[in-house]
Design a protein around this motif. Structure first.
Motif, short mmCIF file in Angstrom:
data_model
loop_
_atom_site.label_atom_id
_atom_site.label_comp_id
_atom_site.label_asym_id
_atom_site.label_seq_id
_atom_site.Cartn_x
_atom_site.Cartn_y
_atom_site.Cartn_z
N ASP A 95 -36.99 -49.50 17.60
CA ASP A 95 -35.82 -48.76 18.06
C ASP A 95 -34.80 -49.66 18.75
O ASP A 95 -33.95 -49.20 19.49
CB ASP A 95 -36.24 -47.63 19.01
CG ASP A 95 -36.93 -48.16 20.26
OD1 ASP A 95 -37.38 -49.31 20.24
OD2 ASP A 95 -37.00 -47.41 21.25
N ARG A 113 -31.35 -48.00 19.59
CA ARG A 113 -30.73 -47.28 18.47
C ARG A 113 -30.33 -45.87 18.86
O ARG A 113 -29.45 -45.28 18.27
CB ARG A 113 -31.71 -47.19 17.29
CG ARG A 113 -31.82 -48.46 16.51
CD ARG A 113 -32.45 -48.16 15.18
NE ARG A 113 -33.23 -49.29 14.74
CZ ARG A 113 -33.97 -49.28 13.66
NH1 ARG A 113 -34.08 -48.19 12.94
NH2 ARG A 113 -34.65 -50.34 13.30
N GLN A 114 -30.96 -45.29 19.87
CA GLN A 114 -30.68 -43.92 20.26
C GLN A 114 -29.39 -43.78 21.08
O GLN A 114 -28.96 -42.67 21.35
CB GLN A 114 -31.83 -43.33 21.10
CG GLN A 114 -33.10 -43.12 20.32
CD GLN A 114 -33.96 -44.38 20.24
OE1 GLN A 114 -33.73 -45.33 20.97
NE2 GLN A 114 -34.92 -44.39 19.35
N GLU A 115 -28.78 -44.87 21.48
CA GLU A 115 -27.57 -44.78 22.29
C GLU A 115 -26.48 -44.07 21.49
O GLU A 115 -26.13 -44.47 20.39
CB GLU A 115 -27.11 -46.18 22.71
CG GLU A 115 -28.04 -46.80 23.72
CD GLU A 115 -27.55 -48.13 24.21
OE1 GLU A 115 -26.33 -48.30 24.38
OE2 GLU A 115 -28.39 -49.01 24.41
N GLU A 116 -25.96 -43.02 22.09
CA GLU A 116 -24.98 -42.18 21.40
C GLU A 116 -23.61 -42.83 21.28
O GLU A 116 -22.87 -42.54 20.36
CB GLU A 116 -24.87 -40.84 22.12
CG GLU A 116 -26.17 -40.05 22.05
CD GLU A 116 -26.13 -38.80 22.89
OE1 GLU A 116 -25.06 -38.46 23.42
OE2 GLU A 116 -27.17 -38.15 23.00
N ASP A 117 -23.26 -43.70 22.22
CA ASP A 117 -21.93 -44.30 22.19
C ASP A 117 -21.81 -45.46 21.20
O ASP A 117 -20.74 -45.98 20.97
CB ASP A 117 -21.53 -44.78 23.59
CG ASP A 117 -22.46 -45.85 24.13
OD1 ASP A 117 -23.64 -45.86 23.76
OD2 ASP A 117 -21.99 -46.67 24.94
N ILE A 118 -22.91 -45.84 20.56
CA ILE A 118 -22.87 -46.93 19.60
C ILE A 118 -22.99 -46.34 18.19
O ILE A 118 -24.02 -45.83 17.81
CB ILE A 118 -24.00 -47.94 19.85
CG1 ILE A 118 -23.79 -48.54 21.22
CG2 ILE A 118 -24.04 -49.00 18.77
CD1 ILE A 118 -24.85 -49.50 21.65
N ASN A 119 -21.91 -46.40 17.45
CA ASN A 119 -21.95 -45.87 16.10
C ASN A 119 -21.23 -46.75 15.09
O ASN A 119 -21.32 -46.51 13.92
CB ASN A 119 -21.40 -44.44 16.06
CG ASN A 119 -20.03 -44.33 16.69
OD1 ASN A 119 -19.36 -45.33 16.89
ND2 ASN A 119 -19.63 -43.12 17.03
N VAL A 120 -20.52 -47.77 15.55
CA VAL A 120 -19.85 -48.70 14.65
C VAL A 120 -20.13 -50.12 15.13
O VAL A 120 -19.92 -50.43 16.29
CB VAL A 120 -18.32 -48.46 14.62
CG1 VAL A 120 -17.64 -49.50 13.74
CG2 VAL A 120 -18.00 -47.06 14.16
#
Length: 130
Positions: A95, A113-120
């Protein structure tokens, strides 16, 4: 194999002391290395990597535990990316997501990987799945 971090640089346990020996300028001729010593030195380089200060801080903030299995897998990922000619890579292990400079063998940052603010994630040329 165990690892030790000294001043942000990761060394295999038992090998770090030899990497910090200073050569005496008067004995340069005596200190010329044999092929075997040069080969061993290159092997050590391919067995380690550096954690940037930023990465070390992120690992601590995000409570990401570093153990020998983690270090071994990340090193394997860096070696694989290097063999394929990668420069900047996203390494995914369990993870944990790591951004690495393959050429410098340096982990730049780490995140869950579960961090919501990281998507790009930008400026990478490869992804290594471990």
């Amino acid at each position: 194999m165990g690892y030790r971090i000294i001043n942000g640089v990761l060394y295999p346990v038992g090998d770090f002391s030899e990497l910090h020996k200073k050569s005496d300028t008067k004995n340069l001729a005596k200190d010329s290395k044999s092929f075997k010593e040069i080969l061993q030195s290159e092997k050590i380089k391919s067995q380690g990597f550096t954690l940037s200060n930023h990465c070390a801080q992120r690992l601590k903030e995000r409570n990401i535990e570093i153990n020998s299995e983690f270090l071994s897998k990340v090193n394997e990922g860096i070696n694989r990316a290097s063999e394929k000619g990668s420069r900047e890579s996203l390494i995914l292990y369990k993870d944990i997501a790591l951004i690495a400079s393959i050429k410098n063998r340096t982990i730049i940052t780490a995140m869950n990987r579960q961090e919501e603010d990281i998507n790009v994630i930008t400026n990478i040329d490869s992804v290594v799945l471990l």
